[in-house]
Design a protein around this motif. Structure first.
Motif, PDB file in Angstrom:
ATOM      1  N   CYS A   1       0.830  -1.200   0.000  1.00  0.00           N
ATOM      2  CA  CYS A   1       0.000   0.000   0.000  1.00  0.00           C
ATOM      3  C   CYS A   1       0.865   1.252   0.000  1.00  0.00           C
ATOM      4  CB  CYS A   1      -0.911   0.027   1.236  1.00  0.00           C
ATOM      5  SG  CYS A   1      -2.056  -1.367   1.362  1.00  0.00           S
ATOM      6  N   PHE A   2       0.338   2.313  -0.565  1.00  0.00           N
ATOM      7  CA  PHE A   2       0.960   3.636  -0.461  1.00  0.00           C
ATOM      8  C   PHE A   2      -0.145   4.661  -0.295  1.00  0.00           C
ATOM      9  CE2 PHE A   2       0.276   2.774  -4.908  1.00  0.00           C
ATOM     10  CZ  PHE A   2      -0.234   3.945  -5.416  1.00  0.00           C
ATOM     11  N   HIS A   3       0.190   5.795   0.305  1.00  0.00           N
ATOM     12  CA  HIS A   3      -0.802   6.794   0.690  1.00  0.00           C
ATOM     13  C   HIS A   3      -0.676   8.041  -0.188  1.00  0.00           C
ATOM     14  CE1 HIS A   3      -0.576   4.146   4.161  1.00  0.00           C
ATOM     15  NE2 HIS A   3      -1.735   4.643   4.590  1.00  0.00           N
ATOM     16  N   LYS A   4      -1.823   8.622  -0.496  1.00  0.00           N
ATOM     17  CA  LYS A   4      -1.873   9.877  -1.241  1.00  0.00           C
ATOM     18  C   LYS A   4      -2.914  10.778  -0.597  1.00  0.00           C
ATOM     19  CE  LYS A   4      -0.008  10.866  -4.396  1.00  0.00           C
ATOM     20  NZ  LYS A   4       1.317  11.523  -4.549  1.00  0.00           N
ATOM     21  N   GLU A   5      -2.565  12.033  -0.489  1.00  0.00           N
ATOM     22  CA  GLU A   5      -3.490  13.038   0.028  1.00  0.00           C
ATOM     23  C   GLU A   5      -4.262  13.624  -1.153  1.00  0.00           C
ATOM     24  OE1 GLU A   5      -5.238  15.022   3.238  1.00  0.00           O
ATOM     25  OE2 GLU A   5      -3.592  13.570   3.345  1.00  0.00           O
ATOM     26  N   LEU A   6      -5.569  13.404  -1.148  1.00  0.00           N
ATOM     27  CA  LEU A   6      -6.413  13.875  -2.243  1.00  0.00           C
ATOM     28  C   LEU A   6      -7.446  14.851  -1.701  1.00  0.00           C
ATOM     29  CD1 LEU A   6      -7.123  10.481  -4.092  1.00  0.00           C
ATOM     30  CD2 LEU A   6      -5.329  12.142  -4.587  1.00  0.00           C
ATOM     31  N   SER A   7      -7.639  15.919  -2.420  1.00  0.00           N
ATOM     32  CA  SER A   7      -8.676  16.878  -2.048  1.00  0.00           C
ATOM     33  C   SER A   7      -9.968  16.536  -2.782  1.00  0.00           C
ATOM     34  CB  SER A   7      -8.227  18.294  -2.388  1.00  0.00           C
ATOM     35  OG  SER A   7      -7.951  18.404  -3.775  1.00  0.00           O
ATOM     36  N   LYS A   8     -11.060  17.052  -2.284  1.00  0.00           N
ATOM     37  CA  LYS A   8     -12.373  16.763  -2.855  1.00  0.00           C
ATOM     38  C   LYS A   8     -12.417  17.241  -4.321  1.00  0.00           C
ATOM     39  CE  LYS A   8     -17.316  17.488  -2.090  1.00  0.00           C
ATOM     40  NZ  LYS A   8     -18.352  18.117  -1.230  1.00  0.00           N
ATOM     41  N   GLY A   9     -12.933  16.379  -5.191  1.00  0.00           N
ATOM     42  CA  GLY A   9     -13.010  16.703  -6.611  1.00  0.00           C
ATOM     43  C   GLY A   9     -11.763  16.342  -7.386  1.00  0.00           C
ATOM     44  N   THR A  10     -10.753  15.790  -6.690  1.00  0.00           N
ATOM     45  CA  THR A  10      -9.525  15.391  -7.375  1.00  0.00           C
ATOM     46  C   THR A  10      -9.757  14.074  -8.114  1.00  0.00           C
ATOM     47  OG1 THR A  10      -8.117  16.481  -5.753  1.00  0.00           O
ATOM     48  CG2 THR A  10      -7.112  14.773  -7.087  1.00  0.00           C
ATOM     49  N   LEU A  11      -9.246  13.990  -9.329  1.00  0.00           N
ATOM     50  CA  LEU A  11      -9.397  12.795 -10.151  1.00  0.00           C
ATOM     51  C   LEU A  11      -8.061  12.076 -10.233  1.00  0.00           C
ATOM     52  CD1 LEU A  11     -11.316  11.146 -11.984  1.00  0.00           C
ATOM     53  CD2 LEU A  11     -10.450  12.484 -13.906  1.00  0.00           C
ATOM     54  N   LEU A  12      -8.079  10.792  -9.889  1.00  0.00           N
ATOM     55  CA  LEU A  12      -6.890   9.951  -9.996  1.00  0.00           C
ATOM     56  C   LEU A  12      -7.096   8.991 -11.160  1.00  0.00           C
ATOM     57  CD1 LEU A  12      -4.867   8.277  -7.187  1.00  0.00           C
ATOM     58  CD2 LEU A  12      -5.705   6.872  -9.061  1.00  0.00           C
ATOM     59  N   GLU A  13      -6.199   9.051 -12.117  1.00  0.00           N
ATOM     60  CA  GLU A  13      -6.251   8.186 -13.294  1.00  0.00           C
ATOM     61  C   GLU A  13      -4.897   7.534 -13.495  1.00  0.00           C
ATOM     62  OE1 GLU A  13      -9.416   9.391 -16.670  1.00  0.00           O
ATOM     63  OE2 GLU A  13      -7.674  10.699 -16.538  1.00  0.00           O
ATOM     64  N   GLY A  14      -4.894   6.307 -13.970  1.00  0.00           N
ATOM     65  CA  GLY A  14      -3.625   5.650 -14.221  1.00  0.00           C
ATOM     66  C   GLY A  14      -3.803   4.235 -14.722  1.00  0.00           C
ATOM     67  N   THR A  15      -2.690   3.552 -14.849  1.00  0.00           N
ATOM     68  CA  THR A  15      -2.667   2.161 -15.292  1.00  0.00           C
ATOM     69  C   THR A  15      -1.740   1.368 -14.391  1.00  0.00           C
ATOM     70  OG1 THR A  15      -0.857   2.601 -16.844  1.00  0.00           O
ATOM     71  CG2 THR A  15      -3.102   2.775 -17.706  1.00  0.00           C
ATOM     72  N   TYR A  16      -1.926   0.064 -14.386  1.00  0.00           N
ATOM     73  CA  TYR A  16      -1.047  -0.820 -13.621  1.00  0.00           C
ATOM     74  C   TYR A  16      -0.939  -2.147 -14.353  1.00  0.00           C
ATOM     75  CZ  TYR A  16      -5.039  -3.618 -12.093  1.00  0.00           C
ATOM     76  OH  TYR A  16      -6.131  -4.439 -12.074  1.00  0.00           O
ATOM     77  N   ASN A  17       0.138  -2.858 -14.092  1.00  0.00           N
ATOM     78  CA  ASN A  17       0.273  -4.219 -14.595  1.00  0.00           C
ATOM     79  C   ASN A  17       1.227  -4.986 -13.690  1.00  0.00           C
ATOM     80  OD1 ASN A  17       2.663  -2.829 -15.827  1.00  0.00           O
ATOM     81  ND2 ASN A  17       3.018  -4.859 -16.661  1.00  0.00           N
TER      82      ASN A  17
END
Length: 218
Positions: free
Chosen positions: A34-50
């Motif tokens: 696991c890793f932690h990220k501080e996100l504010s309201k309305g923030t969009l997280l997009e990405g890919t993984y494999n």
């Protein structure tokens, strides 16, 4: 002064380009990472993984198969007693999450071999960006506009090539018509010459016959 100028440039860059981009990988032996990220309201997280598994024969990592590994990706709200807001499975895929509340979020990835004695040594690659929904949509719109512009340029080039091909075909048709006309005229000229020559021979033969008769040769 130079330090203040550098700090001003950094702050200006952060204001103009607020979207965060991250790409990294980590190794796992079947445990949950696991890793932690501080996100504010309305923030969009997009990405890919494999996920990649270690091949002892190749002595290298290769793409994992869904038949051999059970991979799960979870996003939890740490501030809300680790409430899970996203859960998906697959050895590779896309991530997309819109933060509904501001606070610390935890992104966890777990890759477990399905076989009892399966290889649990894996490498997990993550590539994501964080920004507002408007920023990411604007970025996608920019990419689409750029692609649309390139398509228009290609269409213009194709149209120019078609015009050139049409001009070449018209010139070939004109050249063919001229060649056929010249060949036809040459054929008829040969026929006319042959007819004139035939009539000339006939006239000469009759003239000689008349001459010989008058001279009492015949």
């Amino acid at each position: 002064m130079m330090l203040l100028h550098a700090l001003f440039e950094i702050a200006l860059f952060a204001l103009i380009f607020p979207t965060q981009v991250a790409a990294f990988y980590f190794y796992s032996n079947g445990e949950r990472k696991c890793f932690h990220k501080e996100l504010s309201k309305g923030t969009l997280l997009e990405g890919t993984y494999n996920v990649q598994s270690y091949d002892d024969g190749l002595q290298a990592y290769k793409d994992a198969s869904s038949q051999d590994y059970d991979v799960s990706v979870d996003v939890e709200e740490v501030f809300d007693d680790y409430h899970r807001v996203m859960h998906q499975k697959g050895v590779a895929g896309n991530l997309k999450l819109l933060a509904l509340d501001s606070g610390e979020h935890r992104i966890c990835v777990e890759a477990q071999p399905k076989k009892w004695l399966g290889n649990s040594k894996t490498k997990i690659n993550l590539d994501f960006e964080i920004g507002s929904d408007v920023q990411l949509d604007s970025k996608q719109k920019t990419v689409v506009d750029s692609l649309h512009q390139k398509v228009n340029i290609l269409n213009d080039k194709v149209a120019a090539i078609r015009r050139e091909q049409k001009l070449v075909r018209e010139r070939e048709a004109q050249f063919r018509d001229i060649s056929e006309s010249v060949n036809s005229h040459a054929m008829w000229w040969s026929v006319i010459q042959l007819v004139v020559l035939l009539f000339t021979c006939i006239w000469q033969m009759r003239h000689l016959r008349t001459f010989f008769v008058k001279q009492k040769v015949l």
